[in-house]
Design a protein around this motif. Sequence first.
Motif, PDB file in Angstrom:
ATOM      1  N   THR A 268       0.688   3.709 -15.255  1.00 23.90           N
ATOM      2  CA  THR A 268       1.542   4.865 -15.032  1.00 23.90           C
ATOM      3  C   THR A 268       2.997   4.479 -15.254  1.00 23.90           C
ATOM      4  OG1 THR A 268       0.021   5.510 -13.292  1.00 23.90           O
ATOM      5  CG2 THR A 268       2.093   6.705 -13.407  1.00 23.90           C
ATOM      6  N   ALA A 269       3.672   5.270 -16.079  1.00 24.31           N
ATOM      7  CA  ALA A 269       5.110   5.078 -16.256  1.00 24.31           C
ATOM      8  C   ALA A 269       5.813   6.154 -15.461  1.00 24.31           C
ATOM      9  CB  ALA A 269       5.468   5.183 -17.725  1.00 24.31           C
ATOM     10  N   GLU A 270       6.764   5.731 -14.640  1.00 21.98           N
ATOM     11  CA  GLU A 270       7.515   6.721 -13.879  1.00 21.98           C
ATOM     12  C   GLU A 270       8.994   6.569 -14.179  1.00 21.98           C
ATOM     13  OE1 GLU A 270       6.097   7.860  -9.584  1.00 21.98           O
ATOM     14  OE2 GLU A 270       5.337   5.878 -10.126  1.00 21.98           O
ATOM     15  N   GLY A 271       9.564   7.612 -14.713  1.00 25.62           N
ATOM     16  CA  GLY A 271      11.003   7.608 -15.001  1.00 25.62           C
ATOM     17  C   GLY A 271      11.415   6.492 -15.932  1.00 25.62           C
ATOM     18  N   LEU A 272      10.475   6.026 -16.760  1.00 27.73           N
ATOM     19  CA  LEU A 272      10.757   4.921 -17.669  1.00 27.73           C
ATOM     20  C   LEU A 272      11.709   5.410 -18.771  1.00 27.73           C
ATOM     21  CD1 LEU A 272       9.636   2.003 -17.748  1.00 27.73           C
ATOM     22  CD2 LEU A 272       8.076   2.767 -19.539  1.00 27.73           C
ATOM     23  N   GLY A 273      12.769   4.651 -19.024  1.00 29.04           N
ATOM     24  CA  GLY A 273      13.704   5.085 -20.057  1.00 29.04           C
ATOM     25  C   GLY A 273      14.640   3.975 -20.458  1.00 29.04           C
ATOM     26  N   ARG A 274      15.309   4.183 -21.574  1.00 27.33           N
ATOM     27  CA  ARG A 274      16.276   3.208 -22.065  1.00 27.33           C
ATOM     28  C   ARG A 274      17.348   3.973 -22.798  1.00 27.33           C
ATOM     29  NH1 ARG A 274      16.942  -2.201 -24.013  1.00 27.33           N
ATOM     30  NH2 ARG A 274      17.896  -2.181 -26.061  1.00 27.33           N
ATOM     31  N   LYS A 275      18.587   3.702 -22.428  1.00 24.55           N
ATOM     32  CA  LYS A 275      19.723   4.444 -22.987  1.00 24.55           C
ATOM     33  C   LYS A 275      19.762   4.291 -24.505  1.00 24.55           C
ATOM     34  CE  LYS A 275      24.703   4.965 -22.346  1.00 24.55           C
ATOM     35  NZ  LYS A 275      25.285   4.877 -23.648  1.00 24.55           N
ATOM     36  N   GLY A 276      19.914   5.414 -25.179  1.00 24.21           N
ATOM     37  CA  GLY A 276      20.019   5.381 -26.630  1.00 24.21           C
ATOM     38  C   GLY A 276      18.677   5.275 -27.329  1.00 24.21           C
ATOM     39  N   ALA A 277      17.574   5.086 -26.538  1.00 25.51           N
ATOM     40  CA  ALA A 277      16.260   4.972 -27.174  1.00 25.51           C
ATOM     41  C   ALA A 277      15.382   6.148 -26.764  1.00 25.51           C
ATOM     42  CB  ALA A 277      15.599   3.650 -26.796  1.00 25.51           C
ATOM     43  N   ILE A 278      15.150   6.274 -25.466  1.00 29.18           N
ATOM     44  CA  ILE A 278      14.339   7.377 -24.976  1.00 29.18           C
ATOM     45  C   ILE A 278      14.780   7.710 -23.555  1.00 29.18           C
ATOM     46  CG2 ILE A 278      12.512   5.740 -24.305  1.00 29.18           C
ATOM     47  CD1 ILE A 278      11.503   9.115 -25.552  1.00 29.18           C
ATOM     48  N   GLU A 279      14.922   8.992 -23.274  1.00 29.54           N
ATOM     49  CA  GLU A 279      15.318   9.396 -21.927  1.00 29.54           C
ATOM     50  C   GLU A 279      14.144   9.199 -20.986  1.00 29.54           C
ATOM     51  OE1 GLU A 279      17.214  13.248 -21.880  1.00 29.54           O
ATOM     52  OE2 GLU A 279      18.259  12.717 -23.722  1.00 29.54           O
ATOM     53  N   PRO A 280      14.438   8.999 -19.690  1.00 34.08           N
ATOM     54  CA  PRO A 280      13.370   8.705 -18.734  1.00 34.08           C
ATOM     55  C   PRO A 280      12.211   9.706 -18.824  1.00 34.08           C
ATOM     56  CG  PRO A 280      15.477   8.422 -17.698  1.00 34.08           C
ATOM     57  CD  PRO A 280      15.756   8.964 -19.069  1.00 34.08           C
ATOM     58  N   PHE A 281      10.988   9.184 -18.798  1.00 35.18           N
ATOM     59  CA  PHE A 281       9.806  10.040 -18.892  1.00 35.18           C
ATOM     60  C   PHE A 281       8.719   9.527 -17.953  1.00 35.18           C
ATOM     61  CE2 PHE A 281       6.983   7.118 -21.078  1.00 35.18           C
ATOM     62  CZ  PHE A 281       7.879   6.220 -21.646  1.00 35.18           C
ATOM     63  N   ASP A 282       7.773  10.402 -17.624  1.00 38.05           N
ATOM     64  CA  ASP A 282       6.576  10.018 -16.870  1.00 38.05           C
ATOM     65  C   ASP A 282       5.402  10.106 -17.818  1.00 38.05           C
ATOM     66  OD1 ASP A 282       8.172   9.946 -14.637  1.00 38.05           O
ATOM     67  OD2 ASP A 282       7.676  11.996 -14.022  1.00 38.05           O
ATOM     68  N   LEU A 283       4.529   9.132 -17.741  1.00 33.93           N
ATOM     69  CA  LEU A 283       3.329   9.204 -18.580  1.00 33.93           C
ATOM     70  C   LEU A 283       2.286   8.291 -17.977  1.00 33.93           C
ATOM     71  CD1 LEU A 283       2.134  10.329 -21.278  1.00 33.93           C
ATOM     72  CD2 LEU A 283       2.880   8.220 -22.347  1.00 33.93           C
ATOM     73  N   SER A 284       1.070   8.828 -17.795  1.00 35.50           N
ATOM     74  CA  SER A 284       0.014   7.952 -17.304  1.00 35.50           C
ATOM     75  C   SER A 284      -1.136   7.959 -18.303  1.00 35.50           C
ATOM     76  CB  SER A 284      -0.457   8.407 -15.924  1.00 35.50           C
ATOM     77  OG  SER A 284      -0.977   9.703 -16.018  1.00 35.50           O
ATOM     78  N   ILE A 285      -1.822   6.847 -18.354  1.00 39.94           N
ATOM     79  CA  ILE A 285      -2.934   6.711 -19.286  1.00 39.94           C
ATOM     80  C   ILE A 285      -4.160   6.286 -18.486  1.00 39.94           C
ATOM     81  CG2 ILE A 285      -3.769   5.536 -21.348  1.00 39.94           C
ATOM     82  CD1 ILE A 285      -0.814   5.006 -22.061  1.00 39.94           C
ATOM     83  N   ARG A 286      -5.252   7.020 -18.680  1.00 37.37           N
ATOM     84  CA  ARG A 286      -6.490   6.668 -17.960  1.00 37.37           C
ATOM     85  C   ARG A 286      -7.306   5.698 -18.789  1.00 37.37           C
ATOM     86  NH1 ARG A 286      -6.147  12.182 -16.856  1.00 37.37           N
ATOM     87  NH2 ARG A 286      -5.847  12.588 -14.654  1.00 37.37           N
ATOM     88  N   ARG A 287      -8.277   5.101 -18.110  1.00 38.11           N
ATOM     89  CA  ARG A 287      -9.214   4.227 -18.822  1.00 38.11           C
ATOM     90  C   ARG A 287     -10.023   5.046 -19.817  1.00 38.11           C
ATOM     91  NH1 ARG A 287      -9.287  -0.830 -17.024  1.00 38.11           N
ATOM     92  NH2 ARG A 287      -8.748  -1.129 -14.835  1.00 38.11           N
ATOM     93  N   GLY A 288     -10.147   4.527 -21.011  1.00 35.56           N
ATOM     94  CA  GLY A 288     -10.962   5.195 -22.019  1.00 35.56           C
ATOM     95  C   GLY A 288     -10.330   6.443 -22.588  1.00 35.56           C
ATOM     96  N   GLU A 289      -9.017   6.603 -22.372  1.00 33.39           N
ATOM     97  CA  GLU A 289      -8.360   7.808 -22.848  1.00 33.39           C
ATOM     98  C   GLU A 289      -7.493   7.494 -24.069  1.00 33.39           C
ATOM     99  OE1 GLU A 289      -6.014  11.447 -20.668  1.00 33.39           O
ATOM    100  OE2 GLU A 289      -5.372   9.409 -20.249  1.00 33.39           O
ATOM    101  N   VAL A 290      -7.455   8.426 -24.995  1.00 31.24           N
ATOM    102  CA  VAL A 290      -6.557   8.273 -26.129  1.00 31.24           C
ATOM    103  C   VAL A 290      -5.398   9.252 -25.926  1.00 31.24           C
ATOM    104  CG1 VAL A 290      -6.280   8.372 -28.624  1.00 31.24           C
ATOM    105  CG2 VAL A 290      -8.475   7.690 -27.643  1.00 31.24           C
ATOM    106  N   VAL A 291      -4.212   8.709 -25.730  1.00 31.86           N
ATOM    107  CA  VAL A 291      -3.036   9.564 -25.564  1.00 31.86           C
ATOM    108  C   VAL A 291      -2.253   9.532 -26.870  1.00 31.86           C
ATOM    109  CG1 VAL A 291      -0.885   9.920 -24.311  1.00 31.86           C
ATOM    110  CG2 VAL A 291      -2.919   9.146 -23.097  1.00 31.86           C
ATOM    111  N   GLY A 292      -2.057  10.684 -27.458  1.00 35.98           N
ATOM    112  CA  GLY A 292      -1.294  10.758 -28.701  1.00 35.98           C
ATOM    113  C   GLY A 292       0.174  10.979 -28.407  1.00 35.98           C
ATOM    114  N   LEU A 293       1.029  10.442 -29.258  1.00 41.72           N
ATOM    115  CA  LEU A 293       2.454  10.728 -29.155  1.00 41.72           C
ATOM    116  C   LEU A 293       2.844  11.458 -30.433  1.00 41.72           C
ATOM    117  CD1 LEU A 293       4.332   7.546 -27.838  1.00 41.72           C
ATOM    118  CD2 LEU A 293       3.882   9.678 -26.646  1.00 41.72           C
ATOM    119  N   ALA A 294       3.344  12.670 -30.301  1.00 39.73           N
ATOM    120  CA  ALA A 294       3.726  13.422 -31.482  1.00 39.73           C
ATOM    121  C   ALA A 294       5.199  13.775 -31.412  1.00 39.73           C
ATOM    122  CB  ALA A 294       2.883  14.683 -31.605  1.00 39.73           C
TER     123      ALA A 294
END
Lengths: 503, 323
Positions: A268-294
């Motif tokens: 689980t990512a909570e408020g993960l971010g880096r200035k100039g790259a990506i603003e803070p976001f939440d994202l969790s990934i389950r076992r056996g799950e395919v999460v796409g980024l579009a």
Amino acid sequence: MNTQKPLLQMKQIHKRFPGVKALTNVSLRLFPGEVHALMGENGAGKSTLIKVLTGVYSIDEGVVEMEGVQVSMQSPLESQAAGISTVYQEVNLCPNLTVAENIFIGREPRRFGRILWKEMNKRAQTLLSERLNLHIDVTEPLYMYSVAVQQLIAIARALNISAKVLILDEPTSSLDKNEVQQLFRVIEKLKRDGLAILFVTHFLDQMYEISERVTILRNGEFIGEYMAKELPRLDLVLKMIGKELNLLEQLPQLVEDHEASANETLVTAEGLGRKGAIEPFDLSIRRGEVVGLAGLLGSGRTETARLFFGADKPDSGTLTFADGGSGVQTPRDAINHRIAFCSENRKTEGIIGDLSVRENIILALQAKQGMFRTISRKQQEQYADEYIRMLNINPPNPEHLIKNLSGGNQQKVLLARWLLTSPQLFILDEPTRGIDIGAKAEIQKLVLSLSRQGMSFLFISSELEEVLRVSDRVAILRDRHKVTELTDTNMSQQQIMQAIAGG
Amino acid sequence: MSLNRKYIPIVVTIMLFLVMFAVGSFRYTGFFSFQVLMNLLIDNAFLLITAVGMSFVILSGGIDLSVGSIIALSTMISASLVQQHGWSPAIVIPLVLMMGAGFGSAMGAIIHYFKIQPFIVTLAGMFMARGLCYVISIDTITIDHPFYTTMAQTKIPLPGGNSLSISAVIALIVVVIAIYVAHYTRFGRNVYALGGNEQSSLLMGLPVARTKILVYTLSGFCSALAGVVFTFYMLSGYGLHAVGFELDTIAAVVIGGTLLTGGVGYLLGTFFGVMIQGIIQTIISFEGTLSSWWTKIAIGLLLFVFILLQRMLSAKRSAQKQV
């Protein structure tokens, strides 16, 4: 609205490189007092067009007219003499010199060869405050100021040279919100001063905020010139991405319903971010799950992946693992958490061309085990054979040098390399870019079958169909922040496009 | 008045010099005099001249290891032509200066057009110039030409019974011209720009090739001039003159506050860097009981301190950039 004649006009421009048509029949009109956006995905021909306009490349066919008179654009000097100035994304100034010097160096005011510092500082001050509304101490060295201010100073230098036409090549890509606003205020002012501005960007919001007119390129072809106000976002995205006859659509639908949603959360990512790259976001990934980024190019897809892998350090937020561990500071931590990352730059960050398929496959496992626990030759051959069979790598010879394989087979070798380390989360950044349709389908199938065995994926691709086909869930990124998440029940290409376009 | 950060290294250098002079004055009788200061100039005239050339090279982001060898070669050519061939100094001195400038510009051209690191090119130049000395003679050649002895012995009287040598005056003139060139001419500013960012300098349309070659030409010229001044001082030509001198010169420039990465530094700093080296030597000779090796130890320590100071300042600098 604008009845005046264009200041600069490019007509039917053709540019070929050996074996490639970089620009085909491209036209561009820049009007005084207008911001004209140039948009297109990667490889659309934006940078080629700019290089033609700045005289770095010569044109094969077509004419460039400045105020109705044909001009020759054979060198950067000719282009500059015609009144075209460019400010690049990377600020090309000297950080150790003062602000005033950076504006004037090479053209300092002099008397009998002696540089008149007072005069130069005064002129710099006036130029910055009158034309750019920037009130700073021009006798300070450049490094004292932020990238945004440095960019304005670069603009000031361009203005001081001659400019009638100002090309801004992705000027906002390393700026934060406030800095972008500061830049936009300057652009508005220059617009009122009657400059024609060509604004190259991949940020949709910014394009709509500042531009009057937009020209869209795709695959080196001219798609059209539109008034920004009259072009809905969705149309813009459709025109940029294009509706191509996609062979993949003829392949059988691969996603069967498989219930990953019941599985436990892996990371689980909570408020993960880096200035100039990506603003803070939440994202969790389950076992056996395919999460796409579009998202479009530059929307922060790769940056997100790099934060998960520890390739860049986040400056906010946390990453928590189901097994209790937390925090990924370096790629080594990530590997210890059994995360694998296949970079989008296959050539530079992936394969080692002069090593054999076998050597390339065992690389990550060997690195993980450490230098002193070597893998025996027999074991290596066993692994290589196993994966060559499993992934159908062609030619099926483990001693073949990897640089002689096709792109698709190289990609399979890279997958094998990481699969050998038995990751629990596999990050794939553009795994199918530039590979043929057959290999593409094989890789997609592999992702699906591995996910059914419990491996999780973070899947990045510019091809929406592909993301839709393999993902259980899609996170949408726009202009460096996560906009929304769509789960498989409500995923359709139309909806994703809508989310990407936003607004 | 708040002190601009860019002046910190040079202020530290000047303060250090003043502190050393003060300490020497309190500890040793006869130290606190104008003539001691003048002697610093007289004894280090050739170091000062070489360091001026070296400053331009380092400011441009390069390095010149050939300076010591060019000094030796200059003394050798001068001695040989004047003593063994009977040429007039009026011809020999301009010839030697041209030789130095030519040698430097050849190295500069190789560095620029073949894109080779200055370190390795000037290292080759260093060996070559040193070797050429022995082609002329393997022994020392003593000079007793009246022009050279006059130059060596003439004292320019100053108020208060003090005096300066002609060499020291030449060195001072060189420093003054160099400060003007560095800060008030396009060439000088281009050197700073080149040291700041070569790629940007090219894109800003600055004459990178010309500037780079000129910088090494200037350094070669200064080394040859230092060689001429060195013959006034030593009254001989010898292939073993000024061995390892390039390192003393680099040390003086760095202690003077110039960044080895280029683009940051002042000629005035170099002047005080040379003076600090001189005053360390003077203190050790006044001390009497210490071996002259202590000079090297003191200079070594100072170098460490200055490199660390620069590191800290540039770390602050990159931190600033993030804001």
